[in-house]
Design a protein around this motif. Structure first.
Motif, mmCIF file in Angstrom:
data_model
loop_
_atom_site.group_PDB
_atom_site.id
_atom_site.type_symbol
_atom_site.label_atom_id
_atom_site.label_comp_id
_atom_site.label_asym_id
_atom_site.label_seq_id
_atom_site.Cartn_x
_atom_site.Cartn_y
_atom_site.Cartn_z
ATOM 1 N N PRO A 1 26.659 13.035 35.318
ATOM 2 C CA PRO A 1 26.574 13.669 33.383
ATOM 3 C C PRO A 1 26.091 12.149 32.287
ATOM 4 C CG PRO A 1 28.028 13.845 35.292
ATOM 5 C CD PRO A 1 26.901 12.854 35.506
ATOM 6 N N ILE A 2 26.581 11.390 32.734
ATOM 7 C CA ILE A 2 26.292 10.550 31.344
ATOM 8 C C ILE A 2 26.388 8.612 32.036
ATOM 9 C CG2 ILE A 2 28.752 10.005 30.854
ATOM 10 C CD1 ILE A 2 27.296 9.719 27.522
ATOM 11 N N ALA A 3 25.040 7.795 31.337
ATOM 12 C CA ALA A 3 25.209 6.925 31.376
ATOM 13 C C ALA A 3 26.179 6.019 30.855
ATOM 14 C CB ALA A 3 23.697 5.829 31.418
ATOM 15 N N ASN A 4 26.725 5.170 31.291
ATOM 16 C CA ASN A 4 28.405 4.081 30.739
ATOM 17 C C ASN A 4 27.374 3.667 29.150
ATOM 18 O OD1 ASN A 4 26.128 1.879 31.478
ATOM 19 N ND2 ASN A 4 27.661 1.344 33.172
ATOM 20 N N ASP A 5 27.157 4.550 28.498
ATOM 21 C CA ASP A 5 27.092 3.925 27.491
ATOM 22 C C ASP A 5 26.878 4.835 26.455
ATOM 23 O OD1 ASP A 5 24.858 5.728 27.270
ATOM 24 O OD2 ASP A 5 23.154 4.619 27.084
ATOM 25 N N GLY A 6 26.888 5.271 24.554
ATOM 26 C CA GLY A 6 27.256 6.082 23.530
ATOM 27 C C GLY A 6 28.507 5.808 23.210
ATOM 28 N N THR A 7 28.958 4.952 23.505
ATOM 29 C CA THR A 7 30.956 4.190 23.623
ATOM 30 C C THR A 7 31.139 4.702 21.560
ATOM 31 O OG1 THR A 7 31.287 2.974 25.123
ATOM 32 C CG2 THR A 7 32.681 3.071 23.311
ATOM 33 N N ASP B 1 31.151 18.023 32.699
ATOM 34 C CA ASP B 1 31.990 18.414 34.424
ATOM 35 C C ASP B 1 31.364 19.670 34.713
ATOM 36 O OD1 ASP B 1 33.749 18.354 35.865
ATOM 37 O OD2 ASP B 1 34.423 20.508 34.914
ATOM 38 N N THR B 2 30.507 19.713 33.874
ATOM 39 C CA THR B 2 29.346 21.493 33.941
ATOM 40 C C THR B 2 28.723 20.505 34.484
ATOM 41 O OG1 THR B 2 30.459 23.151 32.163
ATOM 42 C CG2 THR B 2 28.693 23.214 33.438
ATOM 43 N N ILE B 3 27.601 19.573 34.754
ATOM 44 C CA ILE B 3 26.360 18.892 35.119
ATOM 45 C C ILE B 3 27.091 18.013 36.130
ATOM 46 C CG2 ILE B 3 25.760 17.013 34.456
ATOM 47 C CD1 ILE B 3 24.207 19.437 32.631
ATOM 48 N N LYS B 4 28.589 17.818 36.512
ATOM 49 C CA LYS B 4 28.731 17.242 37.265
ATOM 50 C C LYS B 4 29.102 18.522 39.139
ATOM 51 C CE LYS B 4 31.223 14.584 40.668
ATOM 52 N NZ LYS B 4 29.664 13.249 41.462
ATOM 53 N N TYR C 1 34.478 7.557 34.235
ATOM 54 C CA TYR C 1 34.451 6.977 35.115
ATOM 55 C C TYR C 1 35.295 7.441 36.073
ATOM 56 C CZ TYR C 1 34.617 2.819 38.633
ATOM 57 O OH TYR C 1 34.162 2.194 39.623
ATOM 58 N N LEU C 2 36.250 7.812 36.103
ATOM 59 C CA LEU C 2 37.158 8.287 37.728
ATOM 60 C C LEU C 2 37.107 9.768 37.870
ATOM 61 C CD1 LEU C 2 40.566 7.225 36.567
ATOM 62 C CD2 LEU C 2 39.059 6.456 38.048
ATOM 63 N N ASN C 3 37.211 11.025 36.850
ATOM 64 C CA ASN C 3 35.742 11.609 36.778
ATOM 65 C C ASN C 3 34.783 12.146 37.726
ATOM 66 O OD1 ASN C 3 38.051 13.086 36.356
ATOM 67 N ND2 ASN C 3 37.845 13.853 34.473
ATOM 68 N N GLY C 4 33.915 11.221 37.568
ATOM 69 C CA GLY C 4 32.542 10.958 38.406
ATOM 70 C C GLY C 4 30.847 10.856 37.802
ATOM 71 N N TRP C 5 31.686 10.974 35.634
ATOM 72 C CA TRP C 5 30.664 11.448 35.161
ATOM 73 C C TRP C 5 30.160 10.537 34.549
ATOM 74 C CZ3 TRP C 5 34.896 14.315 31.354
ATOM 75 C CH2 TRP C 5 35.719 15.713 32.355
ATOM 76 N N MET C 6 29.808 8.985 34.500
ATOM 77 C CA MET C 6 29.526 8.014 34.660
ATOM 78 C C MET C 6 29.631 6.856 35.460
ATOM 79 S SD MET C 6 31.029 5.914 31.152
ATOM 80 C CE MET C 6 32.244 5.456 32.095
ATOM 81 N N PRO C 7 28.502 6.512 36.426
ATOM 82 C CA PRO C 7 27.905 5.765 37.474
ATOM 83 C C PRO C 7 29.044 4.565 37.744
ATOM 84 C CG PRO C 7 26.199 5.322 35.164
ATOM 85 C CD PRO C 7 27.447 5.914 34.674
ATOM 86 N N ASP D 1 32.494 -4.801 27.724
ATOM 87 C CA ASP D 1 32.094 -4.005 28.477
ATOM 88 C C ASP D 1 32.137 -3.321 29.670
ATOM 89 O OD1 ASP D 1 29.438 -4.816 26.661
ATOM 90 O OD2 ASP D 1 29.133 -6.733 27.877
ATOM 91 N N ALA D 2 32.931 -3.945 30.204
ATOM 92 C CA ALA D 2 33.711 -2.780 31.544
ATOM 93 C C ALA D 2 34.145 -1.844 31.183
ATOM 94 C CB ALA D 2 34.413 -4.645 32.855
ATOM 95 N N ALA D 3 35.025 -2.653 30.285
ATOM 96 C CA ALA D 3 36.159 -1.504 30.047
ATOM 97 C C ALA D 3 35.316 -0.433 29.330
ATOM 98 C CB ALA D 3 37.105 -1.983 28.737
ATOM 99 N N TYR D 4 34.247 -0.710 28.766
ATOM 100 C CA TYR D 4 33.624 0.704 28.189
ATOM 101 C C TYR D 4 32.666 1.332 29.536
ATOM 102 C CZ TYR D 4 34.143 0.398 23.204
ATOM 103 O OH TYR D 4 35.681 0.661 22.264
ATOM 104 N N ALA D 5 32.479 0.960 30.338
ATOM 105 C CA ALA D 5 31.595 1.395 31.270
ATOM 106 C C ALA D 5 32.817 2.129 32.140
ATOM 107 C CB ALA D 5 30.841 0.338 32.000
ATOM 108 N N GLY D 6 34.466 2.187 31.943
ATOM 109 C CA GLY D 6 35.309 2.739 32.909
ATOM 110 C C GLY D 6 35.837 2.067 33.892
ATOM 111 N N PHE D 7 35.300 1.194 34.216
ATOM 112 C CA PHE D 7 35.524 -0.227 35.021
ATOM 113 C C PHE D 7 37.150 -0.635 34.883
ATOM 114 C CE2 PHE D 7 30.355 -1.469 35.509
ATOM 115 C CZ PHE D 7 30.378 -0.710 35.935
ATOM 116 N N SER D 8 37.562 -0.441 34.054
ATOM 117 C CA SER D 8 38.494 -1.207 33.653
ATOM 118 C C SER D 8 40.161 -0.178 33.534
ATOM 119 C CB SER D 8 38.865 -1.919 32.977
ATOM 120 O OG SER D 8 37.720 -3.253 33.085
ATOM 121 N N ASP D 9 41.315 -0.349 34.070
ATOM 122 C CA ASP D 9 42.255 0.269 33.484
ATOM 123 C C ASP D 9 43.089 -0.706 32.712
ATOM 124 O OD1 ASP D 9 45.665 0.424 33.791
ATOM 125 O OD2 ASP D 9 44.793 2.299 34.587
#
Length: 516
Positions: free
Chosen positions: A220-226, A209-212, A279-285, A471-479
């Motif tokens: 802040p972070i790519a959509n990896d590292g799960t 959040d500080t980076i954002k 994802y929703l906070n804008g911390w991921m692409p 993949d989509a869920a871990y990228a934050g794309f899916s509810d």
């Protein structure tokens, strides 16, 4: 920065510690210290104990991920010249496949009967690629062309690279306790904003959040590292799967060692909801194509956090420092006070294709470069003073021209008794590596390797469902609440219950065999 003297002392201490630790659990007939003696001494004969192996020759065709190093042709010639001088007249041929195509390419090679020999694989894939007959057992060739490997790598590592007591890969020798459960962050930015050392998920999210809020133009972070989130929500051993998901999982602290459906667990739900929040906070692409190359984005100052593992910072630090000399990388291991489990004594492997025409030559090549420091350095780092330089005991690429770069994927065959560290690796990190496995809890599943052959049809269907949703869920794309009912239904139709039942059957048999 690490001084030359401190670096040398640290590496020698690490080698001695690991050799003592690994020999104690080995029983393989040889020790790390004996191997180190070979590395620094005269070149080995073809075999051990003065024996001569049968002559091997031909071309070993090697498949690796990513892009070919720019100076590969010159290093290849140097390798072949040294092989020939050492009485091993092998030719080498390298093929590189993009990361997003790599695993499929291995399957296609075997299915089409193409004559490749050696490839990087991973223990998390082993059950699938064995059941599909992508790779071949190595036991016969290790007895002839790989005697030095067999003698110097501890038995626990071989066990982790085996299915049904047959060896399917030559393992790296590195610290292994939860070794993939890391993030890496910009340590200089953490300090810039007076943030505490990151130990919890709340700490990490505060950093993101500080980076954002303060670093425009930086993600802040790519959509990896799960996988690094697993420790936050449970203790998880995945018989199949590496990047934080798989059809079944076991809690190593469970006295009954029950295999549960990972996708029905609160662990999976919590991870998906966490990534969705990011994802929703804008911390991921917002788009999968926004950061196509996270490593390049990190090095170009466009990314503040990335996936990592216990050795990854030591491997990526030079490229990072080349573009951001004032920057710093720092590892994040969430909940460090929780038990740290050793689930596997192996991770990256070099395996031989089932279609190989030169399996003995492939194993002989690995035996050759893993048994002597000079050979290891040549294959891993290139030609000294052309592709790299030695700064005391530290390895350096400073002053190396662009066309002489040799960015080889040496992590695929890493051996911490032979590897060199950059001068940019801090003494603190080296000390952490020295003691990383100390105090780790050996998981009761250590050495278990699921054989997917009895359920290979179901596994293929489950893999297809996972690709569609996970993949989509871990990228934050899916509810979670929206996609999960259909996802669960498709998994049931694919046969996930049968797979979990088979996992349980094999695990029970494995545990029973250990008690005999």
């Amino acid at each position: 920065m690490v001084t030359k003297k401190k670096m040398l002392v640290s590496i020698l201490i690490l080698a001695m510690m690991l050799s003592g630790l690994l020999t104690a659990c080995s029983g393989s007939g040889g020790s790390a210290s004996e191997k180190e003696g070979n590395a620094g001494g005269k070149k080995n004969e073809q075999g051990t104990g003065g024996e001569k192996k049968a002559q091997v020759g031909g071309t070993v065709k090697i498949v690796l991920p990513g892009d070919a190093p720019k100076d590969l042709a010159n290093v290849q010639k140097a390798l072949e010249d040294k092989l020939n001088a050492d009485g091993l007249p092998l030719k080498l041929e390298f093929t590189y496949f993009p990361w997003d195509q790599y695993s499929n390419k291995l399957n296609l090679i075997a299915a089409s009967g193409e004559k490749y020999d050696l490839a990087w694989t991973h223990v998390s894939w082993l059950s699938q690629i064995v059941s599909k007959h992508v790779v071949a057992p190595l036991d016969e060739w290790l007895e002839t062309s790989g005697k030095d490997l067999k003698a110097s790598i501890p038995s626990a590592n071989w066990l982790s690279a085996s299915i049904d007591n047959r060896i399917y890969g030559i393992p790296t020798l590195v610290p292994t306790a939860e070794n993939n459960n890391f993030f890496a962050i910009r340590g200089d930015l953490r300090q810039k904003y007076n943030l505490p050392e990151i130990r919890t998920l709340a700490d990490f999210e505060n950093y993101l959040d500080t980076i954002k809020k303060n670093e425009p133009g930086m993600m802040p972070i790519a959509n990896d590292g799960t996988r690094a989130l697993l420790r936050e929500f449970g203790d998880v051993y995945l018989p199949v799967g590496d990047m934080g998901a798989g059809p079944g999982y076991v809690d190593p602290a469970d006295p009954e060692l029950k295999v549960h459906n990972f996708y029905e667990s609160e662990i999976f739900k919590n991870i998906v909801n966490t990534k969705r929040k990011w994802y929703l906070n804008g911390w991921m692409p917002k788009d999968a194509q926004e950061i196509k190359d996270p490593e390049a984005a990190l090095n170009n100052g466009k990314l503040a956090a990335i996936w990592s593992n216990v050795l990854k910072t030591t491997e990526r630090i030079d490229a990072f420092k080349k573009t951001l000399p004032q920057g710093d990388l720092e590892d994040v291991f969430l909940n460090p006070d929780k038990p740290k489990y050793n689930f596997d004594a192996a991770s990256n492997l070099l395996s031989v294709f089932s279609t190989s025409e030169h399996p003995e030559g492939a194993v002989a090549f690995v035996n050759w470069f893993r048994s002597q420091q000079e050979n290891y350095d040549l294959f891993s780092y290139g030609v000294k003073d052309v592709n790299y330089k030695m700064d005391g005991s530290a390895i350096s690429v400073e002053g190396i021209g662009d066309q002489q770069t040799y960015n080889q994927v040496y992590w695929a065959w890493d051996d911490i008794r032979l590897k060199h560290f950059s001068k940019h690796v801090s003494p603190e990190l080296i000390q952490s590596l020295q003691k990383w496995d100390k105090g780790a809890v050996e998981a009761p599943t250590l050495g278990f390797r699921f054989n997917a052959d009895p359920v290979k049809a179901e596994m293929a269907q489950i893999n297809a469902v996972e690709k569609e949703y996970v993949d989509a869920a871990y990228a934050g794309f899916s509810d979670y609440d929206q996609f999960y009912p259909k996802f669960q239904s498709k998994l049931k139709s694919a046969g996930i219950d049968k797979v979990i039942e088979e996992m349980q059957r094999q695990l029970d048999a494995f545990i029973a065999s250990k008690k005999k």
